[in-house]
Design an enzyme around this catalytic site. Structure first.
Site, mmCIF file in Angstrom:
data_model
loop_
_atom_site.group_PDB
_atom_site.id
_atom_site.type_symbol
_atom_site.label_atom_id
_atom_site.label_comp_id
_atom_site.label_asym_id
_atom_site.label_seq_id
_atom_site.Cartn_x
_atom_site.Cartn_y
_atom_site.Cartn_z
ATOM 1 N N GLU A 5 -5.056 -4.086 -1.750
ATOM 2 C CA GLU A 5 -6.496 -3.865 -1.676
ATOM 3 C C GLU A 5 -6.828 -2.566 -0.950
ATOM 4 O O GLU A 5 -7.989 -2.137 -0.953
ATOM 5 C CB GLU A 5 -7.175 -5.042 -0.973
ATOM 6 C CG GLU A 5 -6.841 -5.219 0.489
ATOM 7 C CD GLU A 5 -5.516 -5.925 0.741
ATOM 8 O OE1 GLU A 5 -5.212 -6.186 1.916
ATOM 9 O OE2 GLU A 5 -4.782 -6.209 -0.236
ATOM 10 N N ARG A 6 -5.839 -1.914 -0.373
ATOM 11 C CA ARG A 6 -6.085 -0.661 0.349
ATOM 12 C C ARG A 6 -6.062 0.560 -0.566
ATOM 13 O O ARG A 6 -6.651 1.580 -0.258
ATOM 14 C CB ARG A 6 -5.044 -0.483 1.461
ATOM 15 C CG ARG A 6 -5.083 -1.565 2.529
ATOM 16 C CD ARG A 6 -3.985 -1.341 3.543
ATOM 17 N NE ARG A 6 -3.986 -2.359 4.587
ATOM 18 C CZ ARG A 6 -3.137 -2.376 5.603
ATOM 19 N NH1 ARG A 6 -2.219 -1.423 5.710
ATOM 20 N NH2 ARG A 6 -3.190 -3.328 6.508
ATOM 21 N N CYS A 57 9.586 1.518 3.541
ATOM 22 C CA CYS A 57 10.474 0.444 3.970
ATOM 23 C C CYS A 57 11.913 0.942 4.086
ATOM 24 O O CYS A 57 12.751 0.292 4.706
ATOM 25 C CB CYS A 57 10.401 -0.734 3.005
ATOM 26 S SG CYS A 57 10.988 -0.369 1.344
ATOM 27 N N PHE A 109 0.801 -1.218 0.000
ATOM 28 C CA PHE A 109 0.000 0.000 0.000
ATOM 29 C C PHE A 109 0.837 1.273 0.000
ATOM 30 O O PHE A 109 0.350 2.333 -0.379
ATOM 31 C CB PHE A 109 -0.930 0.027 1.228
ATOM 32 C CG PHE A 109 -0.236 0.365 2.520
ATOM 33 C CD1 PHE A 109 -0.022 1.685 2.903
ATOM 34 C CD2 PHE A 109 0.212 -0.640 3.366
ATOM 35 C CE1 PHE A 109 0.625 1.997 4.084
ATOM 36 C CE2 PHE A 109 0.852 -0.330 4.556
ATOM 37 C CZ PHE A 109 1.066 0.994 4.916
ATOM 38 N N GLU A 118 9.358 -3.119 13.396
ATOM 39 C CA GLU A 118 9.271 -2.037 12.417
ATOM 40 C C GLU A 118 7.991 -1.257 12.712
ATOM 41 O O GLU A 118 6.889 -1.775 12.519
ATOM 42 C CB GLU A 118 9.246 -2.593 10.998
ATOM 43 C CG GLU A 118 9.216 -1.505 9.933
ATOM 44 C CD GLU A 118 9.166 -2.049 8.514
ATOM 45 O OE1 GLU A 118 9.595 -1.330 7.588
ATOM 46 O OE2 GLU A 118 8.677 -3.186 8.331
#
Length: 523
Positions: A201-202, A306, A174, A406
């Site tokens: 899907e977001r 990330c 996402f 994280e």
């Protein structure tokens, strides 16, 4: 224009622009199969919310088994002719594609802001970094060169070349709705493969525009198809015997699952996963530049990268800079991504916000000092949004939950070290290996760090060392599973396989090539 009016205007504008792949009453996102936007026949839907308001902007189908198989069958059929298309033709289509992305950059960015929440400026950066990957694909005539060794033996030559794999699949996260799909299907296609993409899907909107533009650029029907869903879609991709390779970017849990399940089914898998990226600040660093870089890298995109620089290790006297760091973080504007001057927008969901707040609280309970707390921030006009302001936890220890996990939010975890060697040990003992950075004005210090650190991507006075697409994205250790990384030469290797030909043409068999004009007679 008030915040509420501006948000409503952008929502209407985005819906109008995207009506080819949005249907209305109620708004649903379509599939893209065999060059057509297709309304799903599923009875299971997922609501997509605007993170700044939590209003539903569209509904995403959980594709049926028949729809997913149809997408693979379409790719399989298209591969036959697409793989035989000349490399120059594929290159020309890619040239057209990169121009179309440039022309539609703002449209794509507005969709990202609507569904994902990041600021418009950051959303355009998302598209721009993906565009660089497409531009790199335009060099395919150089990237896919083979090797030749003539005269390896008497009358014998040996040569090897790269050929496409077949049907491939991409599963995207996402946090970069444009860049990550553009890491995947353009490179797969330009190498002669076809691809089934499952966007997050977001926030699937950006990917839907990108495949619409791919069709406009001239990619044949079936070369790239889009399905939607969650676990069942992932399992289908991992298990389908027709899919040869899977590219994935996302969380640890999903990445490990996809790697293991896909590999057991004989597929190539490249899986980019979680990270805990450390920035090491030396006392001799340029203070102004370093603090600005830290603030941007830690809190930009609300920390949902990330490669976010989520952990700072202050070495020696540089720890005295922490109060100034906090003051700069306080000046960042937290607002809906479509608001002028916004520095960071909301988190993707209420669940994500709660997780971030819980990890901050766990750090405080375990003894960390919360020198800046953004958990209770309220954004006027967007009281229902998933906002967390810049947060700084200091004196964090490596056994704390906020360090081990994280966080994936606008939270900077701060630590102290007496020496560079101590800082290196902290970084190397962390299981992740996506990225790290050192801030220093001493070349010997920088060289020592780059040589001793066990992390795949290192920045020297560069806080987010994501390489350009002509180089590979070389996250390592706990941040990556697979043998071949994304982008660059390794990306080409992932989407192709080698074929080696050994041929013999005897010199004695050479015809003289002379034309005979005399009447032929039987002998």
């Amino acid at each position: 224009m008030s915040a509420m009016m501006r948000n409503a205007f952008l929502k209407r504008k985005a819906t109008f622009l995207l009506n080819r792949w949005y249907s209305t009453s109620p708004a649903t996102t379509k599939l893209f199969i065999d060059g057509q936007f297709v309304e799903s026949k599923t009875s299971n839907w997922i609501d997509v919310h605007n993170p700044a308001t939590n209003e539903v902007v569209t509904r995403v189908p959980q594709s049926t088994a028949e729809e997913m198989q149809s997408a693979v069958d379409s790719c399989k059929k298209a591969f036959g002719s697409w793989s035989e298309t000349t490399i120059l033709t594929r290159q020309q289509i890619m040239f057209k594609y990169q121009n179309l992305i440039k022309d539609n950059m703002k449209r794509i960015a507005e969709t990202i802001t609507l569904e994902q929440g990041k600021t418009l400026v950051d959303a355009e950066g998302d598209v721009a970094r993906g565009l660089q990957a497409v531009e790199h694909c335009c060099s395919i005539t150089s990237l896919q060169l083979g090797e030749t060794l003539p005269g390896i033996a008497k009358d014998m030559d040996l040569y090897s070349f790269r050929i496409p794999l077949g049907v491939t699949a991409g599963i995207t996260p996402f946090n970069f709705p444009a860049m990550i799909p553009l890491w995947m299907f353009p490179l797969a296609l330009v190498c002669g493969n076809t691809m089934v993409v499952k966007p997050s899907e977001r926030d699937p909107g950006a990917c839907m525009i990108l495949v619409e533009l791919a069709k406009e650029a001239g990619f044949p029907d079936g070369t790239v198809n889009v399905i939607h869903g969650q676990h069942e879609a992932v399992n289908f991709i991992c298990d389908s015997p027709d899919i040869r390779a899977i590219s994935f970017v996302g969380s640890d849990q999903a990445g490990k699952y996809i790697y293991e399940r896909g590999s057991k089914n004989g597929k190539r898998v490249q899986s980019n996963m979680g990270a805990k990226n450390h920035g090491v600040i030396m006392p001799d660093a340029n203070k102004e530049n370093t603090l600005n870089q830290l603030v941007g890298a830690a809190f930009g995109a609300a920390g949902q990268r990330c490669m976010a620089l989520s952990t700072a290790i202050f070495v020696g006297e540089s720890k005295e800079w922490i109060p100034e760091l906090v003051e700069r973080a306080k000046k960042l504007k937290v607002a809906a991504g479509n608001q002028p001057g916004a520095d960071l927008g909301p988190l993707i969901s209420p669940k994500a916000k709660q997780r971030v707040c819980d990890l901050v609280e766990s750090g405080i309970k375990e003894g960390a000092q919360c020198v800046l707390d953004g958990r209770s921030i309220k954004v006027p006009g967007y009281e229902n949004g998933n906002f967390v302001g810049p947060t700084v936890l200091h004196n964090v220890k490596t056994d704390m939950e906020c360090y081990k996990e994280e966080i994936f939010g606008p939270v900077l975890v701060s630590m102290e070290a007496d020496t560079l060697d101590e800082a290196i040990d902290v970084v190397n003992n962390n299981p992740y290996g996506n990225g790290t950075a050192i801030f220093t004005t001493n070349g010997a210090t920088a060289r020592k760090y780059t040589q001793k650190i066990d992390v795949g991507q290192v920045g020297v006075n560069v806080p987010i060392p994501v390489p350009l697409s002509m180089f590979s994205f070389t996250g390592s250790r706990g941040s990556f599973m697979g043998d071949t990384n994304f982008s660059g030469k390794q990306g080409i290797q992932f989407y192709t396989q080698m074929k080696t030909v050994t041929s013999m043409w005897r010199e004695a068999d050479v015809s003289d090539g002379k034309s005979h004009t005399a009447m032929p007679v039987m002998k």
